[in-house]
Scaffold this active site. Structure first.
Site, PDB file in Angstrom:
ATOM      1  N   LYS A 183       0.865  -1.191   0.000  1.00 23.76           N
ATOM      2  CA  LYS A 183       0.000   0.000   0.000  1.00 23.76           C
ATOM      3  C   LYS A 183       0.885   1.219   0.000  1.00 23.76           C
ATOM      4  O   LYS A 183       1.816   1.319   0.812  1.00 23.76           O
ATOM      5  CB  LYS A 183      -0.856  -0.016   1.285  1.00 23.76           C
ATOM      6  CG  LYS A 183      -1.794   1.162   1.401  1.00 23.76           C
ATOM      7  CD  LYS A 183      -3.119   0.873   0.744  1.00 23.76           C
ATOM      8  CE  LYS A 183      -4.023   2.075   0.649  1.00 23.76           C
ATOM      9  NZ  LYS A 183      -3.773   2.912  -0.553  1.00 23.76           N
ATOM     10  N   ASN A 207      -2.078  19.754   0.834  1.00 27.66           N
ATOM     11  CA  ASN A 207      -3.166  18.966   1.398  1.00 27.66           C
ATOM     12  C   ASN A 207      -2.986  18.790   2.906  1.00 27.66           C
ATOM     13  O   ASN A 207      -3.861  19.128   3.696  1.00 27.66           O
ATOM     14  CB  ASN A 207      -3.215  17.605   0.682  1.00 27.66           C
ATOM     15  CG  ASN A 207      -4.241  16.680   1.293  1.00 27.66           C
ATOM     16  OD1 ASN A 207      -4.172  16.356   2.475  1.00 27.66           O
ATOM     17  ND2 ASN A 207      -5.215  16.260   0.526  1.00 27.66           N
ATOM     18  N   LYS A 209       5.268   2.098  -2.773  1.00 26.47           N
ATOM     19  CA  LYS A 209       5.275   3.517  -3.150  1.00 26.47           C
ATOM     20  C   LYS A 209       5.539   3.617  -4.638  1.00 26.47           C
ATOM     21  O   LYS A 209       6.126   2.707  -5.223  1.00 26.47           O
ATOM     22  CB  LYS A 209       6.387   4.266  -2.407  1.00 26.47           C
ATOM     23  CG  LYS A 209       6.152   5.757  -2.313  1.00 26.47           C
ATOM     24  CD  LYS A 209       5.152   6.098  -1.235  1.00 26.47           C
ATOM     25  CE  LYS A 209       4.839   7.568  -1.174  1.00 26.47           C
ATOM     26  NZ  LYS A 209       4.053   7.884   0.032  1.00 26.47           N
TER      27      LYS A 209
HETATM   28  P1  NAD Z   1       1.208  18.803  -1.378  1.00 24.53           P
HETATM   29  O1  NAD Z   1       1.872  18.720  -2.691  1.00 24.53           O
HETATM   30  O2  NAD Z   1      -0.277  18.966  -1.313  1.00 24.53           O
HETATM   31  O3  NAD Z   1       1.838  20.006  -0.510  1.00 24.53           O
HETATM   32  C1  NAD Z   1       3.201  20.169  -0.309  1.00 24.53           C
HETATM   33  C2  NAD Z   1       3.419  21.558   0.308  1.00 24.53           C
HETATM   34  O4  NAD Z   1       4.804  21.704   0.636  1.00 24.53           O
HETATM   35  C3  NAD Z   1       3.080  22.722  -0.629  1.00 24.53           C
HETATM   36  O5  NAD Z   1       2.530  23.789   0.124  1.00 24.53           O
HETATM   37  C4  NAD Z   1       4.444  23.143  -1.172  1.00 24.53           C
HETATM   38  O6  NAD Z   1       4.483  24.498  -1.605  1.00 24.53           O
HETATM   39  C5  NAD Z   1       5.296  22.909   0.050  1.00 24.53           C
HETATM   40  N1  NAD Z   1       6.718  22.732  -0.262  1.00 24.53           N
HETATM   41  C6  NAD Z   1       7.271  21.913  -1.186  1.00 24.53           C
HETATM   42  N2  NAD Z   1       8.603  22.052  -1.188  1.00 24.53           N
HETATM   43  C7  NAD Z   1       8.891  22.971  -0.249  1.00 24.53           C
HETATM   44  C8  NAD Z   1      10.089  23.560   0.208  1.00 24.53           C
HETATM   45  N3  NAD Z   1      11.250  23.221  -0.318  1.00 24.53           N
HETATM   46  N4  NAD Z   1      10.003  24.477   1.192  1.00 24.53           N
HETATM   47  C9  NAD Z   1       8.819  24.837   1.732  1.00 24.53           C
HETATM   48  N5  NAD Z   1       7.660  24.319   1.334  1.00 24.53           N
HETATM   49  C10 NAD Z   1       7.692  23.417   0.343  1.00 24.53           C
HETATM   50  O7  NAD Z   1       1.676  17.491  -0.580  1.00 24.53           O
HETATM   51  P2  NAD Z   1       0.972  16.816   0.685  1.00 24.53           P
HETATM   52  O8  NAD Z   1       0.085  15.732   0.200  1.00 24.53           O
HETATM   53  O9  NAD Z   1       0.466  17.876   1.583  1.00 24.53           O
HETATM   54  O10 NAD Z   1       2.239  16.085   1.349  1.00 24.53           O
HETATM   55  C11 NAD Z   1       3.154  16.776   2.200  1.00 24.53           C
HETATM   56  C12 NAD Z   1       4.017  15.752   2.930  1.00 24.53           C
HETATM   57  O11 NAD Z   1       3.170  14.864   3.664  1.00 24.53           O
HETATM   58  C13 NAD Z   1       4.874  14.841   2.040  1.00 24.53           C
HETATM   59  O12 NAD Z   1       6.071  14.529   2.717  1.00 24.53           O
HETATM   60  C14 NAD Z   1       4.034  13.587   1.905  1.00 24.53           C
HETATM   61  O13 NAD Z   1       4.818  12.445   1.597  1.00 24.53           O
HETATM   62  C15 NAD Z   1       3.462  13.520   3.294  1.00 24.53           C
HETATM   63  N6  NAD Z   1       2.257  12.718   3.406  1.00 24.53           N
HETATM   64  C16 NAD Z   1       1.139  12.996   2.668  1.00 24.53           C
HETATM   65  C17 NAD Z   1       0.007  12.225   2.830  1.00 24.53           C
HETATM   66  C18 NAD Z   1      -1.272  12.536   2.100  1.00 24.53           C
HETATM   67  O14 NAD Z   1      -2.294  11.898   2.416  1.00 24.53           O
HETATM   68  N7  NAD Z   1      -1.313  13.504   1.195  1.00 24.53           N
HETATM   69  C19 NAD Z   1       0.015  11.136   3.719  1.00 24.53           C
HETATM   70  C20 NAD Z   1       1.160  10.883   4.472  1.00 24.53           C
HETATM   71  C21 NAD Z   1       2.274  11.691   4.301  1.00 24.53           C
END
Ligand code: NAD
Length: 418
Positions: free
Chosen positions: A73, A224, A109
């Site tokens: 997953k 998100n 992944k």
């Molecule tokens: P997203 O693409 O919706 O948002 C990422 C955010 O980080 C954006 O606001 C972007 O501008 C910012 N960002 C990117 N690079 C940056 C930098 N160098 N400096 C400052 N800000 C920066 O992604 P997301 O889904 O919110 O995921 C964020 C993190 O959470 C990731 O590490 C992802 O693996 C982890 N994650 C996400 C989920 C999920 O359900 N979406 C679940 C578990 C973990």
């Protein structure tokens, strides 16, 4: 191995953390050897016809790390920096995350090397469909279930599901999670990771006797995960004092109005220039006066150079792998409690699990049911890890790894892999 290497390569960091847990649990070395590498790693390349008539070739990966506890997953990431080692590390973390939450899943992944900001909607759809054409034979509701990750969302999951169903001649919503509601998505999935981070923040704050009412929070990343966790923490009484995204950052010591900030981002694409705030950069975010710091962007953001200056009492890792091993040691010395990624951001995969269960049963739950069940599982997992942290006198990250590795090792042993 230099600390530089471990900072830059999340795969090495994940492997080292597993080895440490295996030693602490007195398990046989074979456990670490099995978990160091994925069971299957697939690299694909495929052409996409761009809107201007040219053809561009993209590279993608699917990594299936370990399925001792259940089907693989894990999300699919679209990003220019996606690479094999990153996808492998993220798949290892998924194995451990599912084990910490006691979900019947292994870890996987995927990723495609691309910059989605440079793609039109049509190009993004073609790319998503082409990627599924390349990997559909090795994924599916019974063996490997993808989901969204950085730069992928419910619409993309919808296209991927449609492509999978077309190729298989099936209607299998359980093939992928994080789908739009109408295609079999679950209530509460979009905000689930952020909500889970907020629940873990609340539980961790309680343990260090930090009242949430008025607690100052700094958040890196407002996508998100970052936007939802900020909104929910504000509802819990926290004051969100600083936020940065990839384009810039903002600070207001009196607290930011998060619903207004979400509107601002929807209009302007960034938190930058939000009225009534002072502009800040990434590095200033980490040194902001606050009680709680939440990295919610990408890997390797808290490193030895900025860890020294962090003022927070609690760090909750919403992003995957945001803290380098060297920074971890500094945080430990400073007495900062770190709620590690494999625990803190597991709300998303937990509700993905609920989505899959609903798809398989063709019976759908209310939002309140989803949130309640997720909260219960997150609190249980937190308490389990916190107990291990106290009993074994190890940092929370090590405790989470120990809890996870113990479960995966038991399953591998009972399957006769050891
Ligand atoms: P997203 O693409 O919706 O948002 C990422 C955010 O980080 C954006 O606001 C972007 O501008 C910012 N960002 C990117 N690079 C940056 C930098 N160098 N400096 C400052 N800000 C920066 O992604 P997301 O889904 O919110 O995921 C964020 C993190 O959470 C990731 O590490 C992802 O693996 C982890 N994650 C996400 C989920 C999920 O359900 N979406 C679940 C578990 C973990």
């Amino acid at each position: 191995m230099s600390s530089m290497e471990t900072t830059l390569n999340p795969l090495l960091a994940a492997q080292q953390q597993i080895s440490k847990a295996v030693r602490a649990l007195n398990l046989e070395q074979a456990v670490a050897a099995i978990l160091a590498e994925p069971q299957r790693f697939v690299e694909v390349s495929f052409p996409v016809k761009m809107d201007d008539g040219s053809v561009k070739v993209f590279k993608g990966y699917r990594c299936q790390h370990n399925n001792a506890l259940g089907p693989f997953k894990g999300g699919i990431r679209f990003h220019p920096d996606v690479n094999g080692d990153e996808v492998k590390a993220l798949s290892i973390w998924m194995t451990l995350k599912c084990a910490v939450l006691n979900l019947p899943y292994g870890g996987g992944k995927g990723g495609v090397v691309c910059d989605p900001t440079e793609l039109s909607r049509n190009e993004l759809e073609q790319l998503s469909r082409r990627f599924i054409r390349k990997i559909y034979k090795i994924v599916g509701p019974e063996n490997d279930i993808p989901a969204p990750d950085v730069n992928t969302n419910a619409s993309i999951m919808g296209w991927m599901l449609d492509e999978y169903d077309s190729l298989k001649g099936s209607n299998s919503p359980g093939f992928i999670t994080g789908k739009p509601l109408i295609l079999g998505g679950s209530f509460g999935r979009t905000e689930a990771t952020g909500r889970g981070v907020a629940v873990v923040t609340r539980e961790a704050a309680r343990q260090i006797e930090l009242p949430l009412e008025g607690a100052r929070v700094a958040v890196q990343g407002f996508g998100n995960v970052g936007s939802h966790l900020a909104r929910i923490l504000q509802q819990m009484g926290c004051r969100i004092v600083a936020v940065v995204d990839i384009y810039g950052g903002i600070r207001n010591p009196d607290g930011l109005d998060i619903p207004e900030l979400i509107n601002h981002v929807a209009k302007h694409g960034s938190v930058k220039d939000f009225p009534g705030t002072t502009p800040i950069g990434n590095e200033e975010l980490f040194t902001t006066e606050c009680e709680i710091l939440i990295p919610a962007a990408l890997e390797n953001q808290i490193v030895d150079s900025n860890a020294k200056h962090i003022k927070a009492r609690l760090i909750v890792e919403a992003a995957n792998g945001p803290t380098s091993p060297a920074a971890d040691e500094i945080l430990e010395e400073k007495g900062i409690l770190v709620a590690p990624d494999i625990l803190a951001n597991a709300g998303g995969v937990t509700v993905s699990y609920f989505e899959w269960v609903q798809n398989l049963q063709k019976f759908y739950w209310t939002e309140a049911e989803v949130n309640k069940r997720m909260e219960r599982m997150m609190v249980q997992a937190f308490q389990n890890v916190y107990r291990m942290h106290q009993e074994k006198r190890v940092p929370m990250r090590e405790a989470a790894y120990m809890a996870a590795v113990a479960r995966v090792a038991e399953a591998m042993s009972l399957r006769g892999w050891l």
